[in-house]
Design a protein around this motif. Structure first.
Motif, short mmCIF file in Angstrom:
data_model
loop_
_atom_site.label_atom_id
_atom_site.label_comp_id
_atom_site.label_asym_id
_atom_site.label_seq_id
_atom_site.Cartn_x
_atom_site.Cartn_y
_atom_site.Cartn_z
N SER A 148 0.84 -1.20 0.00
CA SER A 148 0.00 0.00 0.00
C SER A 148 0.87 1.25 0.00
O SER A 148 2.02 1.22 0.45
N GLY A 149 0.30 2.34 -0.50
CA GLY A 149 1.08 3.57 -0.54
C GLY A 149 0.23 4.78 -0.85
O GLY A 149 -0.98 4.69 -1.07
N LEU A 150 0.91 5.92 -0.88
CA LEU A 150 0.28 7.22 -1.15
C LEU A 150 0.76 7.75 -2.49
O LEU A 150 1.97 7.81 -2.76
N ILE A 151 -0.18 8.11 -3.35
CA ILE A 151 0.13 8.84 -4.57
C ILE A 151 -0.45 10.24 -4.41
O ILE A 151 -1.63 10.40 -4.09
N ILE A 152 0.39 11.25 -4.57
CA ILE A 152 -0.05 12.63 -4.34
C ILE A 152 0.43 13.51 -5.49
O ILE A 152 1.55 13.36 -5.97
N ASN A 153 -0.46 14.37 -5.95
CA ASN A 153 -0.10 15.24 -7.07
C ASN A 153 -0.81 16.58 -6.93
O ASN A 153 -1.74 16.72 -6.13
N GLY A 154 -0.37 17.55 -7.72
CA GLY A 154 -0.98 18.88 -7.70
C GLY A 154 -2.07 18.98 -8.76
O GLY A 154 -1.95 18.42 -9.85
N SER A 155 -3.12 19.73 -8.47
CA SER A 155 -4.24 19.85 -9.41
C SER A 155 -3.85 20.69 -10.63
O SER A 155 -4.51 20.63 -11.66
N ALA A 156 -2.78 21.49 -10.51
CA ALA A 156 -2.35 22.36 -11.62
C ALA A 156 -1.04 21.88 -12.24
O ALA A 156 -0.29 22.67 -12.82
#
Length: 217
Positions: A148-156
């Motif tokens: 399991s893990g975290l994927i994080i990104n910016g909306s712009a």
């Protein structure tokens, strides 16, 4: 924080190593963005991820891929960089053989390398992928994704469009036995310029902190 030089597949690799006093501390490596586009271990996202993990009690290593800074060798399309990451993890484990948890965090190109490392190393218990380049790289090797893990990104984000990240997350959501957490930092571009860096690091700390108390894969 001690500068370290350790052996890689193509010669010496340069890193920064930040140990905890606790011999049983969890360990983490942090992987930097694309070497041919100015990516180094001192990238702001990588630097802040490094300290976030350290502040949560991890012994942390970040390093320069081959051909970057004082690391020997030259850029190798991601193939050699994956071997570099494996060597870095070997080095970190050799110094911390009591660690119960092993995490990999990567930003941009480093997220792609980190996810590949995940497939090779069953001892990795969690991952953080920041702004993975799902539009440029094939992530189909994550079949199945082993932890399991975290994927994080910016909306712009204009470098790694959010729609491609959502596509990657949806593919991984279909897999049983693991949980992929997806968070979006509203208004943030690829490099999480201020004020978005604090939001990014807060999300990472919140996620990793929860995982450490759960003791699940």
């Amino acid at each position: 924080m001690p500068e370290v030089i350790f052996p890689g597949p193509e010669g010496r690799l340069e890193g920064r190593y930040h140990p905890q006093k606790d011999r049983d501390a969890p360990i983490a490596i942090v992987l930097h963005p694309h070497p041919q586009f100015g990516g180094t271990m001192n990238n702001r996202v990588v630097y802040n991820l490094h300290y976030a993990f350290y502040e949560m009690g991890f012994t942390v290593l970040r390093f320069n891929f081959r051909g970057v800074g004082r690391s020997q060798g030259e850029y190798d399309q991601g193939v050699g960089e994956l071997s570099d990451a494996a060597s870095a993890l070997d080095y970190l484990q050799s110094m911390n053989n009591n660690a119960k948890h092993c995490w990999v965090a990567g930003f941009s190109f480093g997220a792609w390398i980190g996810m590949q490392l995940l497939m090779r190393r069953p001892e990795i218990t969690g991952f953080v992928s920041v702004a993975p380049l799902a539009n440029m790289y094939d992530f189909s090797f994550l079949a199945p994704c082993p932890s399991s893990g975290l994927i994080i990104n910016g909306s712009a984000d204009r470098v790694a469009p959010p729609a491609d990240t959502v596509g990657l997350v949806n593919k991984l959501h279909d897999q049983k036995g693991i949980t992929i957490t997806h968070e979006v930092v509203e208004g943030a571009g690829h490099f999480f310029e201020d004020p978005h860096m604090d939001t990014l690091i807060g999300s990472v700390k919140g996620y990793v902190g929860r995982r450490l108390t759960e003791n699940t894969r």
